[in-house]
Design a protein around this motif. Structure first.
Motif, PDB file in Angstrom:
ATOM      1  N   ILE A 138       0.823  -1.208   0.000  1.00 57.20           N
ATOM      2  CA  ILE A 138       0.000   0.000   0.000  1.00 57.20           C
ATOM      3  C   ILE A 138       0.861   1.264   0.000  1.00 57.20           C
ATOM      4  O   ILE A 138       0.435   2.322  -0.462  1.00 57.20           O
ATOM      5  N   LEU A 139       2.094   1.155   0.504  1.00 54.62           N
ATOM      6  CA  LEU A 139       2.996   2.308   0.480  1.00 54.62           C
ATOM      7  C   LEU A 139       3.576   2.549  -0.913  1.00 54.62           C
ATOM      8  O   LEU A 139       4.151   3.606  -1.175  1.00 54.62           O
ATOM      9  N   VAL A 186     -11.937  -1.055  17.596  1.00 55.02           N
ATOM     10  CA  VAL A 186     -12.092  -1.432  16.192  1.00 55.02           C
ATOM     11  C   VAL A 186     -11.158  -0.526  15.396  1.00 55.02           C
ATOM     12  O   VAL A 186     -10.808   0.574  15.838  1.00 55.02           O
ATOM     13  N   MET A 187     -10.728  -0.993  14.223  1.00 53.15           N
ATOM     14  CA  MET A 187      -9.837  -0.210  13.365  1.00 53.15           C
ATOM     15  C   MET A 187     -10.353  -0.219  11.934  1.00 53.15           C
ATOM     16  O   MET A 187     -10.985  -1.186  11.512  1.00 53.15           O
ATOM     17  N   PRO A 188     -10.057   0.844  11.182  1.00 54.18           N
ATOM     18  CA  PRO A 188     -10.416   0.853   9.759  1.00 54.18           C
ATOM     19  C   PRO A 188      -9.676  -0.258   9.015  1.00 54.18           C
ATOM     20  O   PRO A 188      -8.542  -0.606   9.364  1.00 54.18           O
ATOM     21  N   ARG A 189     -10.340  -0.809   7.983  1.00 52.01           N
ATOM     22  CA  ARG A 189      -9.701  -1.805   7.114  1.00 52.01           C
ATOM     23  C   ARG A 189      -9.552  -1.213   5.718  1.00 52.01           C
ATOM     24  O   ARG A 189     -10.500  -0.646   5.163  1.00 52.01           O
ATOM     25  N   LEU A 190      -8.364  -1.363   5.161  1.00 53.24           N
ATOM     26  CA  LEU A 190      -8.076  -0.872   3.821  1.00 53.24           C
ATOM     27  C   LEU A 190      -7.555  -2.010   2.956  1.00 53.24           C
ATOM     28  O   LEU A 190      -7.064  -3.013   3.464  1.00 53.24           O
ATOM     29  N   LYS A 191      -7.670  -1.833   1.666  1.00 49.84           N
ATOM     30  CA  LYS A 191      -7.019  -2.754   0.737  1.00 49.84           C
ATOM     31  C   LYS A 191      -6.428  -1.953  -0.409  1.00 49.84           C
ATOM     32  O   LYS A 191      -6.895  -0.841  -0.733  1.00 49.84           O
ATOM     33  N   THR A 192      -5.389  -2.502  -1.021  1.00 46.83           N
ATOM     34  CA  THR A 192      -4.744  -1.843  -2.149  1.00 46.83           C
ATOM     35  C   THR A 192      -5.573  -2.043  -3.407  1.00 46.83           C
ATOM     36  O   THR A 192      -5.989  -3.164  -3.713  1.00 46.83           O
ATOM     37  N   VAL A 193      -5.820  -0.960  -4.124  1.00 50.13           N
ATOM     38  CA  VAL A 193      -6.564  -1.034  -5.373  1.00 50.13           C
ATOM     39  C   VAL A 193      -5.683  -1.693  -6.430  1.00 50.13           C
ATOM     40  O   VAL A 193      -4.456  -1.619  -6.385  1.00 50.13           O
ATOM     41  N   GLU A 194      -6.320  -2.381  -7.372  1.00 54.41           N
ATOM     42  CA  GLU A 194      -5.576  -3.069  -8.429  1.00 54.41           C
ATOM     43  C   GLU A 194      -4.658  -2.106  -9.170  1.00 54.41           C
ATOM     44  O   GLU A 194      -4.972  -0.928  -9.351  1.00 54.41           O
ATOM     45  N   GLN A 195      -3.507  -2.638  -9.589  1.00 58.46           N
ATOM     46  CA  GLN A 195      -2.478  -1.891 -10.313  1.00 58.46           C
ATOM     47  C   GLN A 195      -1.930  -0.729  -9.473  1.00 58.46           C
ATOM     48  O   GLN A 195      -1.455   0.274 -10.014  1.00 58.46           O
ATOM     49  N   LYS A 196      -2.010  -0.901  -8.157  1.00 58.38           N
ATOM     50  CA  LYS A 196      -1.437   0.080  -7.226  1.00 58.38           C
ATOM     51  C   LYS A 196      -1.942   1.495  -7.487  1.00 58.38           C
ATOM     52  O   LYS A 196      -1.183   2.474  -7.406  1.00 58.38           O
TER      53      LYS A 196
END
Length: 373
Positions: A138-139, A186-196
């Motif tokens: 994600i970075l 509780v914590m936010p959940r994130l995911k990396t979008v395709e192709q960064k």
């Protein structure tokens, strides 16, 4: 003569003045702007990845980010390994976001935070988030509107907080709850979008003590915040309220919460078991409804009834999920501690909490519907 005496006193006082004992010049240090932490279960090591702001000396505002990674037996050991790769001493005083892989969150969140809490230079307002899969990628996301990934991730989380989609979770307010036997985080959940191409918010992670034990999607996360009496943001929701075979776009209504009132009651039944009842009254603003006719009372009444039934159903599903995760985000334990102290002293709350009966009732009333009809 008086002026001469004053000047002499001032000059003599200069000998007793000292500089800052903990002074650190920016040219001598490297500032961490965000960090991602992964866990390798096979080797029992952690991988620490940091984002450092970089740029040439002629730039007033840095526009480049340098990503550096290192592995170690602990977070502090990983920092030591990073020091060997970076030409300056690392400082986390400007850190904006700390992210954990799901694998690490499910193991123990505090082990990754301990070093931050013990350092007087840690940024207490740094946001925390759980990343689906590994945290490092994600970075490396590339965003067009924000040249610095740290600024992008921070603004993404803060904007979601301001709209009432996720709770505000930072280094400071997390520590208090981690040591509270009567409440969980509780914590936010994130995911990396395709192709960064960036990151996407996908809900919240539920914690029991220091481990992630469950999850909620984005819609369920808003319901949880309403049950927790969170009044920050509009808590915008879109729900299907009818079926139009010609154009499905007419089937939905989007509403914002204008005002809310929550009543949470904890009591013991005749068998001595704890029961929880949550009554939620929501005053709504219908800011999108292509079906129209909101000036008619029977239409408003129908929408109120449908939304009340739907949100009541969803609220009880959320209560079931947080019980299954043994996540006491609503601080029921604090209520038991305060009003049933003798019982609290003789029970193990983490064993009792999943067994209690929890019910919710949501009453919706649409009070605004825009400037038309």
């Amino acid at each position: 003569m008086m002026q001469q005496s004053t000047i002499i006193i001032i000059l003599l006082s200069l000998f007793f003045l000292t500089g800052c004992w903990d002074e650190q010049l920016l040219k001598d240090v490297a500032l961490i702007n965000s960090q991602a932490i992964d866990y390798d279960s096979e080797n029992d090591t952690v991988k620490l990845t940091i984002a450092l702001v970089s740029g040439n000396s002629n730039e007033k505002v840095p526009t480049n980010t340098t990503i550096v990674s290192a592995e170690g037996k602990s977070i502090r050991d990983g920092r030591t390994e990073l020091d060997k790769k970076v030409g300056s001493e690392l400082f986390a005083s400007k850190n904006q976001v700390t992210m954990f892989s799901r694998k690490l969150a499910e193991k123990d969140i505090y082990a990754a935070l301990d070093g931050n809490y013990r350092s007087p230079l840690s940024a207490l307002t740094a946001r925390l988030a759980v990343i689906e899969g590994e945290a490092e990628p994600i970075l490396h996301a590339e965003t067009e509107n924000k040249p610095l990934i740290s600024d992008y991730l921070r603004d993404l989380l803060i904007s979601a907080e301001d709209t009432g989609a996720i709770p505000s979770v930072n280094l400071q307010n997390t520590l208090t709850t981690l040591y509270d036997d009567g409440q969980d985080i509780v914590m936010p959940r994130l995911k990396t979008v395709e192709q960064k191409a960036g990151a996407k918010l996908i809900g919240t992670a539920l914690f029991s003590d220091r481990r992630m034990t469950g999850e909620l999607n984005s819609e369920e996360s808003i319901i949880l915040l309403l049950l927790a009496n969170s009044k920050k943001g509009a808590h915008r929701m879109t729900r299907k309220v009818q079926t139009d075979e010609v154009d499905p776009l007419y089937d939905y209504v989007t509403v914002d919460v204008e005002n809310m009132k929550r009543k949470l009651r904890v009591k013991k039944n005749e068998l001595g078991n704890f029961e929880v009842q949550i009554d939620l009254v929501l005053k709504m603003n219908a800011n999108e409804y292509p079906g129209d006719d909101l000036y008619k009372r029977h239409v408003i009444k129908r929408l109120n009834t449908q939304l009340s039934e739907e949100l009541t159903k969803e609220a009880n599903i959320v209560l079931t999920k947080i019980k299954e995760a043994n996540c006491d985000y609503l601080a029921i334990g604090r209520q038991v501690n305060a009003f049933y102290y003798s019982d609290w002293q003789n029970i193990k709350w983490k064993d009792v909490y999943p067994t209690i009966e929890m019910k919710a009732n949501v009453d919706v009333e649409i009070i605004y519907h825009g400037i038309i009809n």
